[in-house]
Design a protein around this motif. Structure first.
Motif, PDB file in Angstrom:
ATOM      1  N   LEU A 264      -8.526   1.316   1.318  1.00  0.00           N
ATOM      2  CA  LEU A 264      -7.189   1.895   1.300  1.00  0.00           C
ATOM      3  C   LEU A 264      -6.865   2.494   2.663  1.00  0.00           C
ATOM      4  O   LEU A 264      -7.645   3.288   3.195  1.00  0.00           O
ATOM      5  N   PRO A 265      -5.737   2.160   3.241  1.00  0.00           N
ATOM      6  CA  PRO A 265      -5.350   2.767   4.519  1.00  0.00           C
ATOM      7  C   PRO A 265      -4.946   4.221   4.330  1.00  0.00           C
ATOM      8  O   PRO A 265      -4.425   4.612   3.283  1.00  0.00           O
ATOM      9  N   MET A 266      -5.177   5.035   5.350  1.00  0.00           N
ATOM     10  CA  MET A 266      -4.865   6.458   5.271  1.00  0.00           C
ATOM     11  C   MET A 266      -3.386   6.745   5.519  1.00  0.00           C
ATOM     12  O   MET A 266      -2.840   7.709   5.010  1.00  0.00           O
ATOM     13  N   ARG A 267      -2.726   5.932   6.322  1.00  0.00           N
ATOM     14  CA  ARG A 267      -1.300   6.108   6.637  1.00  0.00           C
ATOM     15  C   ARG A 267      -1.005   7.514   7.174  1.00  0.00           C
ATOM     16  O   ARG A 267      -0.083   8.194   6.747  1.00  0.00           O
ATOM     17  N   GLU A 268      -1.830   7.956   8.113  1.00  0.00           N
ATOM     18  CA  GLU A 268      -1.620   9.222   8.816  1.00  0.00           C
ATOM     19  C   GLU A 268      -1.552  10.416   7.863  1.00  0.00           C
ATOM     20  O   GLU A 268      -0.745  11.327   8.037  1.00  0.00           O
ATOM     21  N   CYS A 269      -2.384  10.411   6.838  1.00  0.00           N
ATOM     22  CA  CYS A 269      -2.449  11.552   5.929  1.00  0.00           C
ATOM     23  C   CYS A 269      -3.913  11.929   5.736  1.00  0.00           C
ATOM     24  O   CYS A 269      -4.819  11.219   6.177  1.00  0.00           O
ATOM     25  N   CYS A 270      -4.149  13.056   5.074  1.00  0.00           N
ATOM     26  CA  CYS A 270      -5.516  13.516   4.869  1.00  0.00           C
ATOM     27  C   CYS A 270      -6.156  12.759   3.703  1.00  0.00           C
ATOM     28  O   CYS A 270      -5.499  12.013   2.977  1.00  0.00           O
ATOM     29  N   VAL A 271      -7.460  12.977   3.525  1.00  0.00           N
ATOM     30  CA  VAL A 271      -8.193  12.291   2.462  1.00  0.00           C
ATOM     31  C   VAL A 271      -7.647  12.679   1.092  1.00  0.00           C
ATOM     32  O   VAL A 271      -7.469  11.832   0.207  1.00  0.00           O
ATOM     33  N   THR A 272      -7.364  13.971   0.900  1.00  0.00           N
ATOM     34  CA  THR A 272      -6.854  14.432  -0.395  1.00  0.00           C
ATOM     35  C   THR A 272      -5.526  13.775  -0.739  1.00  0.00           C
ATOM     36  O   THR A 272      -5.318  13.311  -1.870  1.00  0.00           O
ATOM     37  N   CYS A 273      -4.605  13.724   0.219  1.00  0.00           N
ATOM     38  CA  CYS A 273      -3.290  13.133  -0.043  1.00  0.00           C
ATOM     39  C   CYS A 273      -3.405  11.641  -0.338  1.00  0.00           C
ATOM     40  O   CYS A 273      -2.702  11.115  -1.213  1.00  0.00           O
ATOM     41  N   ALA A 274      -4.280  10.954   0.390  1.00  0.00           N
ATOM     42  CA  ALA A 274      -4.437   9.519   0.166  1.00  0.00           C
ATOM     43  C   ALA A 274      -4.989   9.237  -1.223  1.00  0.00           C
ATOM     44  O   ALA A 274      -4.548   8.309  -1.913  1.00  0.00           O
ATOM     45  N   ILE A 275      -5.952  10.049  -1.667  1.00  0.00           N
ATOM     46  CA  ILE A 275      -6.577   9.801  -2.962  1.00  0.00           C
ATOM     47  C   ILE A 275      -5.659  10.206  -4.106  1.00  0.00           C
ATOM     48  O   ILE A 275      -5.558   9.502  -5.121  1.00  0.00           O
TER      49      ILE A 275
END
Length: 450
Positions: free
Chosen positions: A107-118
């Motif tokens: 999954l790409p992060m798209r310039e966000c933190c790990v918590t937001c991506a998950i």
């Protein structure tokens, strides 16, 4: 011509024999209606967020959940894809509930933190997979166990999911009412013999990637191991215990769930948690609950730490529990008196110099006479001290001193905290005389208000 008895009364009703007695056709119709009503009753999908400060207890708990009927396990892990650039990505895998596994997905992060991506991906997966399973005829609801990366807190993810589920569409494809998913629990997996060591570990914590070889690179978290473990205990409403076999040269200390429960209760500010063995966990019962995010937020907030104080000053008797060679001590200091800023500066300097705070959890809140319209929140763990100033001009915050100390052994810090409180003579000093203080803590607090 009419008679007093209807012709319907002479009709012979069909009969069926069940369990040794006759059943009229009307009863048969009622049974059919009940079965149809039961078939139409849809149960909501449930979400259980599984956390852990150590990989092995978390993975063993997830493995136990995979064998349960109606459970779908969604795993997330962190991996570096560019060691030179420091970039990370999220790896997701799905297993269970009759779904055909398609391997891992990056999954790409798209310039966000790990918590937001998950949290955004997990909410989308729960809604999508839940709908797919229902279209296959499963109407009893699915229990989703979302396994988070090591050390990642579940509280913000649970709050995000609750908000999304609250506005979810509850109308199905055929116009029927569909129950919306809910977050049932946040479960933290811990190692029975290693919990105490982990809680008082002042080493820097790093989220290690779960991959193999060169991708197993640390991701700096900025907190100590003990701080991360304490946060996971406070946000969880249930603990699953795994007894890990010690390695060569290590001793096994089976202290029992009672000892562990008391230690977790002290870290959680006096609030107990449900504790069970991971191998004996009833995932159906866990899924039947509902996560109380408000209670979790209070446990995470040091300002919410409160103790009734009917005396001018009081230091609780320490709670000492010893198990084999291990133990801990928990002490609560609370008073209606403010803290002397000069003595506080000396204490903070001493904690940093001699390392007294390296293996101690200190949390709570206090006031100082030099800042009469402020409340200070102390939230420190092994290896660090954090103090935050909050505006209390409206008087809505608690104006008392409540400080809790949890240490791995006997320390004199509780007595030194009591020494911080203003004496009877200092309580009679005019408020304006405190404005001449030049200690380090006062200078810091005054500079922050400019």
């Amino acid at each position: 011509m009419r008679f007093g008895v209807s012709q319907r009364a002479s009709v012979v009703m069909p009969r069926r024999w069940r369990s040794g007695h006759a059943v009229e056709k009307d009863d048969m119709n009622n049974d059919d209606v009940d079965r149809e009503a039961q078939w139409d009753a849809l149960l909501p999908d449930r979400v259980i967020l599984l956390t852990g400060a150590e990989r092995l207890p978390r993975d063993l708990s997830a493995f136990c959940a995979e064998d349960e009927k109606g459970v779908c396990v969604i795993r997330y892990r962190v991996e570096r894809f560019d060691a030179a650039d420091g970039g990370v990505c999220i790896i997701r895998s799905v297993q269970g509930c009759g779904l055909v596994p398609h391997g891992e997905e990056r999954l790409p992060m798209r310039e966000c933190c790990v918590t937001c991506a998950i949290k955004s991906d997990a909410e989308r997966m729960v809604v999508g997979l839940g709908g797919a399973v229902r279209r296959c005829g499963v109407r009893s609801g699915v229990t989703f166990v979302v396994v988070l990366p090591v050390g990642l807190q579940a509280f913000p993810i649970a709050r995000y999911m609750e908000d999304c589920f609250a506005f979810a569409d509850d109308i199905g494809d055929h116009g029927e009412t569909m129950p919306t998913p809910r977050v049932s629990s946040v479960v933290s997996a811990v190692d029975e013999s290693g919990l105490r060591t982990c809680l008082f570990d002042d080493a820097p914590f790093s989220v290690r990637a779960d991959g193999d070889g060169a991708v197993d690179v640390s991701v700096d978290d900025g907190r100590s191991v003990g701080e991360v473990q304490a946060a996971l205990l406070r946000e969880a409403d249930r603990l699953l215990v795994v007894s890990v076999v010690p390695g060569p040269g290590e001793s096994a200390a089976d202290c029992g769930l009672t000892w562990m429960g008391e230690l977790a209760t002290q870290i959680r500010g006096g609030e107990a948690a449900d504790i069970a063995r991971a191998c004996d966990a009833d995932w159906g019962a866990i899924a039947g609950g509902r996560y109380d995010s408000g209670a979790a937020q209070r446990r995470l907030d040091a300002l919410a730490l409160h103790a009734e104080c009917g005396e001018v000053s009081r230091v609780h008797e320490p709670v000492r529990l010893i198990c084999a060679s291990d133990g801990f001590e928990s002490t609560m200091v609370h008073s209606v008196r403010p803290v002397h800023p000069g003595r506080l500066s000396a204490l903070l300097g001493g904690l940093g110099e001699n390392g007294s705070a390296s293996r101690v959890h200190i949390r709570g809140h206090f006031t100082v006479p030099t800042r009469p319209f402020s409340v200070f929140v102390w939230d420190g763990g092994p290896g660090g001290v954090s103090i935050e100033e909050l505006d209390n001009a409206d008087g809505n915050l608690p104006c008392m001193t409540v400080l809790q100390v949890v240490a791995e052994g006997h320390v004199d810090i509780p007595l030194r905290l009591e020494w911080l409180l203003l004496t009877d003579e200092e309580m009679r000093v005019p408020a304006t005389s405190w404005f001449d203080q030049t200690d380090e803590f006062t200078l810091w607090s005054v500079s922050g208000s400019r």
